[in-house]
Design an enzyme around this catalytic site. Sequence first.
Site, PDB file in Angstrom:
ATOM      1  N   LYS A  96       0.815  -1.225   0.000  1.00 20.63           N
ATOM      2  CA  LYS A  96       0.000   0.000   0.000  1.00 20.63           C
ATOM      3  C   LYS A  96       0.846   1.271   0.000  1.00 20.63           C
ATOM      4  CE  LYS A  96      -4.500  -1.403   1.718  1.00 20.63           C
ATOM      5  NZ  LYS A  96      -4.282  -2.854   2.040  1.00 20.63           N
ATOM      6  N   GLU A 118     -10.438   7.456   4.268  1.00 18.99           N
ATOM      7  CA  GLU A 118     -11.096   6.600   5.241  1.00 18.99           C
ATOM      8  C   GLU A 118     -10.240   5.350   5.398  1.00 18.99           C
ATOM      9  OE1 GLU A 118     -12.038   6.816   2.092  1.00 18.99           O
ATOM     10  OE2 GLU A 118     -11.695   4.731   1.478  1.00 18.99           O
ATOM     11  N   SER A 383       1.715  -9.666  -1.140  1.00 21.99           N
ATOM     12  CA  SER A 383       1.419  -8.237  -0.964  1.00 21.99           C
ATOM     13  C   SER A 383       1.789  -7.679   0.405  1.00 21.99           C
ATOM     14  CB  SER A 383      -0.060  -7.971  -1.255  1.00 21.99           C
ATOM     15  OG  SER A 383      -0.882  -8.817  -0.476  1.00 21.99           O
TER      16      SER A 383
HETATM   17  C1  PLP Z   1      -5.107  -3.862   1.469  1.00 22.86           C
HETATM   18  C2  PLP Z   1      -4.368  -5.098   1.181  1.00 22.86           C
HETATM   19  C3  PLP Z   1      -4.698  -5.922   0.085  1.00 22.86           C
HETATM   20  C4  PLP Z   1      -5.873  -5.673  -0.817  1.00 22.86           C
HETATM   21  O1  PLP Z   1      -5.845  -4.519  -1.556  1.00 22.86           O
HETATM   22  P1  PLP Z   1      -5.625  -4.484  -3.140  1.00 22.86           P
HETATM   23  O2  PLP Z   1      -5.949  -3.088  -3.477  1.00 22.86           O
HETATM   24  O3  PLP Z   1      -6.542  -5.476  -3.764  1.00 22.86           O
HETATM   25  O4  PLP Z   1      -4.212  -4.829  -3.396  1.00 22.86           O
HETATM   26  C5  PLP Z   1      -3.902  -7.025  -0.181  1.00 22.86           C
HETATM   27  N1  PLP Z   1      -2.859  -7.339   0.615  1.00 22.86           N
HETATM   28  C6  PLP Z   1      -2.512  -6.585   1.683  1.00 22.86           C
HETATM   29  C7  PLP Z   1      -1.353  -7.001   2.497  1.00 22.86           C
HETATM   30  C8  PLP Z   1      -3.257  -5.444   2.004  1.00 22.86           C
HETATM   31  O5  PLP Z   1      -2.920  -4.716   3.072  1.00 22.86           O
END
Ligand code: PLP
Length: 407
Positions: A96, A118, A383
């Site tokens: 993010k 938000e 992610s």
């Molecule tokens: C917020 C989040 C997501 C999901 O958000 P996307 O916009 O679909 O990438 C995925 N993995 C993590 C670790 C997150 O914090």
Amino acid sequence: MDFSRYLKQYPDADGRFGKYGGAYLPEQLIPAFKEITHAYQTICHSSDFINELRRIRKEFQGRPTPVYHCKTLSRKLGSCQIYLKREDLNHTGAHKLNHCMGEGLLAQFMGKKRIIAETGAGQHGVALATAAAFFGLDCTIYMGEVDIAKQAPNVARMKILGAEVVPVSTGLKTLKEAVDAAFEDYLQNYETTIYCIGSAVGPHPFPMMVRDFQYVVGVEAREQFQEMMGFLPDVVTACVGGGSNSIGFFLPFVNDPVDIVGVEPLGRGKEMGDHAASMSYGTEGVMHGFDSIMLKDAEGNPAPVYSIASGLDYPSVGPEHAFLRDVGRVKYEVASDEDAVDAFFKLSRYEGIIPALESSHAVAYAMKLAKQMGTGSILVNLSGRGDKDLDYVIDHYGYGEKYADFD
Ligand SMILES: *Cc1c(COP(=O)(O)O)cnc(C)c1O
């Protein structure tokens, strides 16, 4: 379809990816979004902006993040090899920050003094508060009172980083009400403030900007994998909530002979309210200012959604994903809570990497696919890291002894 000039062609001038996307806004906000679009399209080509973003990524975020070969996990599953793009090693522990730093830098270049958003579970709030601290911008985060009570560590982080966390006490006191409150604030303050959307969703230009800021993930991963192996992976995959980590990871492979698969949360099952698999069970509609595929209830309003991974429980998906599915370039599959928890424990135990529950969905799908494929290679976008999920997982699943074995 020819993808060789894809990025130049999509979105079009109105922010459309085919029929999806666009900007459905209250009259007063149209100029504000136009201003952001115009500023972004100018600034993103300036060498000052590009060089500064590069420096931030390298010196502050710790990019490039590595690509890692999961030798043990792969061996346990057969001969297909699983690799991870380690976005969990990005500063603050997830992808993010890639778009929040971009949004913060844009705010600075536009001469704005304040960024707002938000947040639900608090992940976007923490990333944005981090960017605000870095750029010396004021930051206000709207958060439902129910979420504030559940997410004390993230609330503390935002406050320590200098953000103002405003509790929202209307309605169900969760994300939806927080979105309304943030929009209300933006309506009053758009001259000094940018409303920073937390995924590749929302009115144009946000799906495009967030995608562009996340694009670095796929570019690095493609180069790193190629350097490591001398060829490209057979499959790339990532979890899809709003679709930011996945879109940035996927697009650099869009013109390659590589299968691309997004993984949505099946939660507890297929019934409405038990999952958040918008692409798998949704239909076209407009919500939160853009046209895409969404989950609707009987009245046509956004349906209740659920996933064990709070970052994935969104009733729609970025418009570019809807488009890429329609043209047949990206496939969307699902992983359940149970699949994700299994992957969470296995990646922890066999590779020494505790993944976020969101990312665990992509790992779960890769594990299943690796068994089916029997050979070849799969590159997963990891992610984020799982520290934020430990309390919840331990409370509900203990230390995962029952997930230790492969069957
Ligand atoms: C917020 C989040 C997501 C999901 O958000 P996307 O916009 O679909 O990438 C995925 N993995 C993590 C670790 C997150 O914090």
